[in-house]
Design an enzyme around this catalytic site. Structure first.
Site, PDB file in Angstrom:
ATOM      1  N   CYS A   1      -4.143  -1.185  -2.176  1.00  0.00           N
ATOM      2  CA  CYS A   1      -4.502   0.110  -2.368  1.00  0.00           C
ATOM      3  C   CYS A   1      -5.325   0.272  -3.585  1.00  0.00           C
ATOM      4  O   CYS A   1      -4.921  -0.059  -4.755  1.00  0.00           O
ATOM      5  CB  CYS A   1      -2.945   0.792  -2.589  1.00  0.00           C
ATOM      6  N   ASN A   2      -6.338   1.136  -3.518  1.00  0.00           N
ATOM      7  CA  ASN A   2      -7.280   1.157  -4.588  1.00  0.00           C
ATOM      8  C   ASN A   2      -6.591   1.790  -5.850  1.00  0.00           C
ATOM      9  O   ASN A   2      -6.877   1.666  -6.790  1.00  0.00           O
ATOM     10  CB  ASN A   2      -8.568   1.942  -4.099  1.00  0.00           C
ATOM     11  N   THR A   3      -5.984   3.062  -5.407  1.00  0.00           N
ATOM     12  CA  THR A   3      -5.311   3.838  -6.457  1.00  0.00           C
ATOM     13  C   THR A   3      -4.435   2.924  -7.172  1.00  0.00           C
ATOM     14  O   THR A   3      -4.248   3.029  -8.610  1.00  0.00           O
ATOM     15  CB  THR A   3      -4.475   5.050  -5.772  1.00  0.00           C
TER      16      THR A   3
ATOM     17  N   CYS B   1     -10.884   3.471  -0.662  1.00  0.00           N
ATOM     18  CA  CYS B   1      -9.656   3.604  -0.297  1.00  0.00           C
ATOM     19  C   CYS B   1      -9.362   2.912   1.002  1.00  0.00           C
ATOM     20  O   CYS B   1     -10.113   3.219   2.093  1.00  0.00           O
ATOM     21  CB  CYS B   1      -9.272   5.086  -0.157  1.00  0.00           C
ATOM     22  N   THR B   2      -8.360   2.115   1.086  1.00  0.00           N
ATOM     23  CA  THR B   2      -8.245   1.374   2.235  1.00  0.00           C
ATOM     24  C   THR B   2      -7.911   1.943   3.493  1.00  0.00           C
ATOM     25  O   THR B   2      -8.093   1.397   4.777  1.00  0.00           O
ATOM     26  CB  THR B   2      -7.193   0.067   2.105  1.00  0.00           C
ATOM     27  N   HIS B   3      -7.460   3.059   3.541  1.00  0.00           N
ATOM     28  CA  HIS B   3      -7.312   4.055   4.425  1.00  0.00           C
ATOM     29  C   HIS B   3      -8.576   4.347   5.086  1.00  0.00           C
ATOM     30  O   HIS B   3      -8.661   4.665   6.388  1.00  0.00           O
ATOM     31  CB  HIS B   3      -6.461   5.583   4.007  1.00  0.00           C
TER      32      HIS B   3
ATOM     33  N   TYR C   1      -0.980   8.087  -2.828  1.00  0.00           N
ATOM     34  CA  TYR C   1      -0.649   8.076  -4.301  1.00  0.00           C
ATOM     35  C   TYR C   1      -1.671   8.971  -4.861  1.00  0.00           C
ATOM     36  O   TYR C   1      -1.919   9.143  -6.249  1.00  0.00           O
ATOM     37  CB  TYR C   1      -0.864   6.833  -4.587  1.00  0.00           C
ATOM     38  N   GLY C   2      -3.063   9.229  -4.395  1.00  0.00           N
ATOM     39  CA  GLY C   2      -4.412   9.591  -4.960  1.00  0.00           C
ATOM     40  C   GLY C   2      -4.155  10.947  -5.862  1.00  0.00           C
ATOM     41  O   GLY C   2      -4.929  10.985  -6.731  1.00  0.00           O
TER      42      GLY C   2
ATOM     43  N   ASP D   1       0.766  -1.160  -0.084  1.00  0.00           N
ATOM     44  CA  ASP D   1      -0.057   0.052   0.117  1.00  0.00           C
ATOM     45  C   ASP D   1       0.878   1.417  -0.106  1.00  0.00           C
ATOM     46  O   ASP D   1       1.985   1.162   0.498  1.00  0.00           O
ATOM     47  CB  ASP D   1      -0.759  -0.050   1.348  1.00  0.00           C
ATOM     48  N   SER D   2       0.419   2.272  -0.257  1.00  0.00           N
ATOM     49  CA  SER D   2       1.167   3.563  -0.258  1.00  0.00           C
ATOM     50  C   SER D   2       1.431   4.004   1.239  1.00  0.00           C
ATOM     51  O   SER D   2       2.530   4.542   1.488  1.00  0.00           O
ATOM     52  CB  SER D   2       0.317   4.725  -0.770  1.00  0.00           C
TER      53      SER D   2
END
Length: 283
Positions: free
Chosen positions: A70-72, A206-208, A39-40, A7-8
């Site tokens: 990470c979705n992005t 977004c996993t955040h 990253y978004g 992930d970022s």
């Protein structure tokens, strides 16, 4: 060998936590690219390059399978890496390696249909349209991956995405709860205004955002179902490993946490989510 989770930053820990629960005997290595998070807001080529570098690092650490939590990264880079980079890289390594994402499992969970399914054209036969709201980074929103892929499978479901430019960064930096609450409420209201009403269901794209999932539940109408990416990803990985047991890694339950940023203990927001202290090694 181990399963890598990339992930970022700290958002992928939400997925990692669920994978560890599902596969307690597997060895896992987590890598957060905190030096470059989030990253978004980055251009697509940068996202591809950073994601490839993260995967390479995890393969170098002994992983044979990497989950992009990470979705992005999954929305922008995954298909490109699978098609143009992985085939030659497998030959270079001389062993089977693969990269999976979290978007496909999320869309399968949202539609209740397998990825391979394509909807027939219903035309005027659709009596009611269900609305799914997606809260995501600007890069994921620009990709329109959720709108496009859900529409291919369910013409009775409409997707509306709300970009949240600063939310991942705030979570990454451990912003106070009241600040996070105000931002979440603002994005929920903005999406509802654009739709004309609240969504029937929501995806935290977004996993955040799973780290502050309770704030989204408070801002949305009571009982609004959330499609949880960690659950969907764990289910999908179980199905994948059942078909590809060669990727099931280790047996000692070893856990490593790496970061490209500053090593050491994570902030209290992450520790509260994780359920205890969590420290990263320097990648």
């Amino acid at each position: 060998m181990a399963i890598g989770v990339f992930d970022s930053g700290v958002g992928g820990l939400t997925v990692h936590h669920r994978l560890v629960d599902r596969f307690p005997d597997a060895d896992f290595t987590y890598l957060g690219d905190q030096a470059n998070a989030p990253y978004g807001g980055r251009p697509g080529e940068e996202i591809v390059d950073l994601t490839r570098a993260g995967c390479e690092r995890l393969f170098d650490e002994g992983c044979n399978l990497v989950v992009l939590a990470c979705n992005t990264a999954a929305s922008v880079a995954l298909r490109r890496l699978q098609q143009t980079w992985l085939p030659a890289y497998r030959q270079k390594l001389g062993r089977p390696v693969n990269v999976l994402g979290i978007v496909v499992p999320t869309i399968e969970a949202a539609t209740g249909l397998p990825w391979e399914h394509e909807a027939e054209d219903l035309g005027d036969k659709i009596e009611k349209v269900e609305i799914i709201g997606v809260f995501s980074t600007p890069a994921t929103t620009r990709s329109r991956v959720y709108e496009i892929e859900v529409d291919k499978r369910r013409q009775d479901v409409a997707v509306f995405s709300e970009p949240c430019p600063e939310l991942a960064r705030m979570i990454e930096q451990g912003a106070p709860r009241e600040e996070l609450k105000a931002v979440v409420e603002g994005h929920v209201k903005a999406l509802a205004t654009r739709i004309g009403r609240m969504p029937d269901r929501a995806i935290l794209g977004c996993t955040h955002y799973e780290i502050v999932g309770d704030l989204f539940r408070e801002a949305l109408p009571p009982g609004t179902p959330l499609i949880h990416q960690p659950d969907a990803t764990a289910d999908a990985l179980q199905r994948y490993l059942d078909k590809h047991p060669e990727y099931l890694a280790g047996g000692s339950g070893k856990r490593r946490f790496l970061t490209t940023g500053a090593p050491g203990a994570q902030h209290s927001l992450v520790e509260t989510f994780w359920g205890g202290p969590l420290s990263f090694e320097k990648a």
